[in-house]
Scaffold this motif. Structure first.
Motif, PDB file in Angstrom:
ATOM      1  N   ASP A   7       0.803  -1.225   0.000  1.00 18.87           N
ATOM      2  CA  ASP A   7       0.000   0.000   0.000  1.00 18.87           C
ATOM      3  C   ASP A   7       0.837   1.276   0.000  1.00 18.87           C
ATOM      4  OD1 ASP A   7       1.045  -0.291   2.494  1.00 18.87           O
ATOM      5  OD2 ASP A   7      -0.812   0.146   3.586  1.00 18.87           O
ATOM      6  N   TYR A   8       2.119   1.177  -0.367  1.00 19.18           N
ATOM      7  CA  TYR A   8       2.948   2.377  -0.454  1.00 19.18           C
ATOM      8  C   TYR A   8       4.077   2.151  -1.439  1.00 19.18           C
ATOM      9  CZ  TYR A   8       6.801   0.319   2.271  1.00 19.18           C
ATOM     10  OH  TYR A   8       7.833  -0.469   2.702  1.00 19.18           O
ATOM     11  N   LEU A   9       4.695   3.251  -1.854  1.00 18.56           N
ATOM     12  CA  LEU A   9       5.894   3.192  -2.686  1.00 18.56           C
ATOM     13  C   LEU A   9       6.922   4.163  -2.119  1.00 18.56           C
ATOM     14  CD1 LEU A   9       6.117   5.956  -4.627  1.00 18.56           C
ATOM     15  CD2 LEU A   9       4.260   4.813  -5.845  1.00 18.56           C
ATOM     16  N   ALA A  10       8.180   3.921  -2.458  1.00 17.79           N
ATOM     17  CA  ALA A  10       9.287   4.747  -1.982  1.00 17.79           C
ATOM     18  C   ALA A  10       9.883   5.500  -3.159  1.00 17.79           C
ATOM     19  CB  ALA A  10      10.348   3.885  -1.298  1.00 17.79           C
ATOM     20  N   LEU A  11       9.994   6.807  -3.008  1.00 15.06           N
ATOM     21  CA  LEU A  11      10.512   7.662  -4.075  1.00 15.06           C
ATOM     22  C   LEU A  11      11.736   8.406  -3.564  1.00 15.06           C
ATOM     23  CD1 LEU A  11       9.715   8.520  -7.007  1.00 15.06           C
ATOM     24  CD2 LEU A  11       8.697  10.564  -5.962  1.00 15.06           C
ATOM     25  N   TYR A  12      12.821   8.306  -4.337  1.00 17.84           N
ATOM     26  CA  TYR A  12      14.062   8.957  -3.947  1.00 17.84           C
ATOM     27  C   TYR A  12      14.171  10.316  -4.634  1.00 17.84           C
ATOM     28  CZ  TYR A  12      19.049   9.871  -3.392  1.00 17.84           C
ATOM     29  OH  TYR A  12      20.251  10.449  -3.085  1.00 17.84           O
ATOM     30  N   LEU A  13      14.453  11.360  -3.833  1.00 23.40           N
ATOM     31  CA  LEU A  13      14.598  12.717  -4.349  1.00 23.40           C
ATOM     32  C   LEU A  13      16.089  13.052  -4.428  1.00 23.40           C
ATOM     33  CD1 LEU A  13      11.806  14.559  -2.311  1.00 23.40           C
ATOM     34  CD2 LEU A  13      11.630  13.391  -4.517  1.00 23.40           C
ATOM     35  N   PHE A  14      16.596  13.242  -5.655  1.00 26.14           N
ATOM     36  CA  PHE A  14      18.016  13.528  -5.827  1.00 26.14           C
ATOM     37  C   PHE A  14      18.378  14.900  -5.263  1.00 26.14           C
ATOM     38  CE2 PHE A  14      17.220  10.278  -9.004  1.00 26.14           C
ATOM     39  CZ  PHE A  14      18.337   9.462  -8.895  1.00 26.14           C
ATOM     40  N   GLU A  15      17.457  15.869  -5.361  1.00 25.04           N
ATOM     41  CA  GLU A  15      17.777  17.232  -4.918  1.00 25.04           C
ATOM     42  C   GLU A  15      18.059  17.290  -3.424  1.00 25.04           C
ATOM     43  OE1 GLU A  15      15.098  16.356  -6.487  1.00 25.04           O
ATOM     44  OE2 GLU A  15      15.277  17.178  -8.525  1.00 25.04           O
ATOM     45  N   SER A  16      17.247  16.612  -2.635  1.00 31.76           N
ATOM     46  CA  SER A  16      17.399  16.651  -1.181  1.00 31.76           C
ATOM     47  C   SER A  16      18.074  15.412  -0.613  1.00 31.76           C
ATOM     48  CB  SER A  16      16.026  16.819  -0.517  1.00 31.76           C
ATOM     49  OG  SER A  16      15.167  15.739  -0.876  1.00 31.76           O
ATOM     50  N   ASN A  17      18.396  14.455  -1.453  1.00 27.62           N
ATOM     51  CA  ASN A  17      19.017  13.206  -1.004  1.00 27.62           C
ATOM     52  C   ASN A  17      18.190  12.557   0.103  1.00 27.62           C
ATOM     53  OD1 ASN A  17      20.911  11.123  -0.827  1.00 27.62           O
ATOM     54  ND2 ASN A  17      22.211  12.254   0.614  1.00 27.62           N
ATOM     55  N   ASN A  18      16.894  12.447  -0.165  1.00 28.38           N
ATOM     56  CA  ASN A  18      15.976  11.921   0.844  1.00 28.38           C
ATOM     57  C   ASN A  18      14.956  11.017   0.164  1.00 28.38           C
ATOM     58  OD1 ASN A  18      14.895  11.505   3.347  1.00 28.38           O
ATOM     59  ND2 ASN A  18      14.048  13.562   3.588  1.00 28.38           N
ATOM     60  N   VAL A  19      14.292  10.181   0.958  1.00 32.37           N
ATOM     61  CA  VAL A  19      13.301   9.244   0.474  1.00 32.37           C
ATOM     62  C   VAL A  19      11.939   9.647   1.013  1.00 32.37           C
ATOM     63  CG1 VAL A  19      12.556   6.833   0.379  1.00 32.37           C
ATOM     64  CG2 VAL A  19      14.991   7.391   0.345  1.00 32.37           C
ATOM     65  N   VAL A  20      10.944   9.703   0.129  1.00 34.99           N
ATOM     66  CA  VAL A  20       9.573  10.026   0.508  1.00 34.99           C
ATOM     67  C   VAL A  20       8.721   8.775   0.296  1.00 34.99           C
ATOM     68  CG1 VAL A  20       7.602  11.550   0.138  1.00 34.99           C
ATOM     69  CG2 VAL A  20       9.924  12.402  -0.216  1.00 34.99           C
ATOM     70  N   TYR A  21       7.905   8.453   1.293  1.00 31.25           N
ATOM     71  CA  TYR A  21       7.039   7.275   1.234  1.00 31.25           C
ATOM     72  C   TYR A  21       5.601   7.740   1.033  1.00 31.25           C
ATOM     73  CZ  TYR A  21      11.174   5.110   3.306  1.00 31.25           C
ATOM     74  OH  TYR A  21      12.458   4.684   3.546  1.00 31.25           O
ATOM     75  N   TYR A  22       4.980   7.272  -0.036  1.00 31.87           N
ATOM     76  CA  TYR A  22       3.625   7.672  -0.416  1.00 31.87           C
ATOM     77  C   TYR A  22       2.658   6.510  -0.226  1.00 31.87           C
ATOM     78  CZ  TYR A  22       5.489  11.859  -2.723  1.00 31.87           C
ATOM     79  OH  TYR A  22       6.093  13.059  -2.991  1.00 31.87           O
ATOM     80  N   GLN A  23       1.494   6.815   0.298  1.00 30.95           N
ATOM     81  CA  GLN A  23       0.418   5.821   0.303  1.00 30.95           C
ATOM     82  C   GLN A  23      -0.154   5.699  -1.104  1.00 30.95           C
ATOM     83  OE1 GLN A  23      -2.155   4.656   3.596  1.00 30.95           O
ATOM     84  NE2 GLN A  23      -2.068   6.822   4.249  1.00 30.95           N
ATOM     85  N   LEU A  24      -0.308   4.488  -1.555  1.00 33.53           N
ATOM     86  CA  LEU A  24      -0.765   4.281  -2.929  1.00 33.53           C
ATOM     87  C   LEU A  24      -2.171   4.820  -3.160  1.00 33.53           C
ATOM     88  CD1 LEU A  24       0.558   0.655  -3.679  1.00 33.53           C
ATOM     89  CD2 LEU A  24       1.498   2.838  -4.445  1.00 33.53           C
TER      90      LEU A  24
END
Length: 290
Positions: A7-24
């Motif tokens: 029920d979620y995916l992980a997205l990596y942000l190159f600009e901030s060098n951080n991972v955001v977890y989204y509910q699908l």
């Protein structure tokens, strides 16, 4: 995109060098940029060991007592320390305020790297099974519902029956379905702002008083210096008078000289009879033409 779970995916942000977890359930669309070439990444490659979590709730539980950024934008975006996560809600601690978030309405979260995790704080908060029980706990109390936007409300919470709550604020009576409450906390959302404004106002008043005192001190010192410069002793005044007398005697006839001497004597008597004879504001030299 690093990973996709139940029920979620992980997205990596190159600009901030951080991972955001989204509910699908909150993702409306995904667009691929075919011109971008990059090396495939995994969660372990970016320092996030969350690949074993299959559910969004269990994933958030792994970040307990960490500082998180809840939602990346919009009126419900906030950052704070995650105290607890249950099956239906999350508890966030922000600015000495305990906020209860409906887990269904959390779109995403990420680790707030600007703040380091601290030791466990002793913060009292409500722990029940469902989000509706939290609403029941706040009945007859002043609460703030939703953090911002047009649906942000506050008032005294009450129960109207049939699973519907009402919020009373002055003449307004608003009926609320519990499912649409995204967040709730006790007190007014402007209370902390007002306290900060009062503190800032008090600080400005103290600074103004200190500045006024310093100005008065400097002004008093300047006045003293001016008076000191314009103050002459009794002997100095006689020297100036004698000097004026000598110049006058050389440049005028005998009859006018005698009249001048009498005038100077009267002037000296008047100066000596003044309340502050030592202070001379201005001295004017007259030259007789004969």
């Amino acid at each position: 995109m690093l990973d996709v779970k139940t029920d979620y995916l992980a997205l990596y942000l190159f600009e901030s060098n951080n991972v955001v977890y989204y509910q699908l359930k909150h993702i409306k669309s995904i667009t691929e940029n075919s011109k971008t070439n990059f090396k495939p990444l995994r969660l372990e490659d970016v320092g996030q060991n969350a690949s074993k979590s299959d559910s969004f709730r269990h994933l958030m539980k792994l970040f307990q007592y960490e500082y998180l950024q809840i939602n990346q934008g919009g009126p419900e975006a906030m950052s704070g320390k995650l105290l607890d996560v249950t099956n239906h809600y999350a508890v966030l601690y922000k600015d000495d305020q305990v906020i209860y978030l409906n887990l269904e309405h959390i779109k995403s979260f990420s680790l707030n790297k600007s703040k380091n995790a601290e030791e466990k704080e002793t913060v009292r908060y409500l722990k029940v099974k469902t989000f509706d029980e939290i609403l029941n706990y706040f009945i007859h109390k002043w609460v703030s519902i939703n953090l911002g936007g047009p649906e942000a409300l506050e008032g005294v919470l009450s129960y109207s029956g049939n699973g519907t709550f009402i919020l009373i604020n002055k003449e307004e009576v608003i009926r609320i379905q519990p499912f649409h409450v995204r967040s709730i906390f006790e007190g007014s959302r402007d209370q902390k702002k007002n306290e900060n404004k009062q503190t800032e106002k008090k600080d400005r008043s103290d600074r103004d008083k200190r500045t006024s005192t310093e100005k008065d001190s400097k002004s008093g010192q300047s006045t003293y210096e001016i008076e000191h410069k314009n103050t002459y002793s009794h002997s100095e005044r006689h020297v100036r008078t004698d000097d004026l007398d000598r110049r006058t005697k050389r440049s005028m006839p005998d009859d006018r000289r005698r009249a001048s001497n009498a005038y100077i004597e009267r002037a000296e008597i008047q100066l000596q009879s003044m309340p502050h004879p030592e202070k001379v504001v201005k001295t004017v030299h007259y030259r007789w033409k004969g």
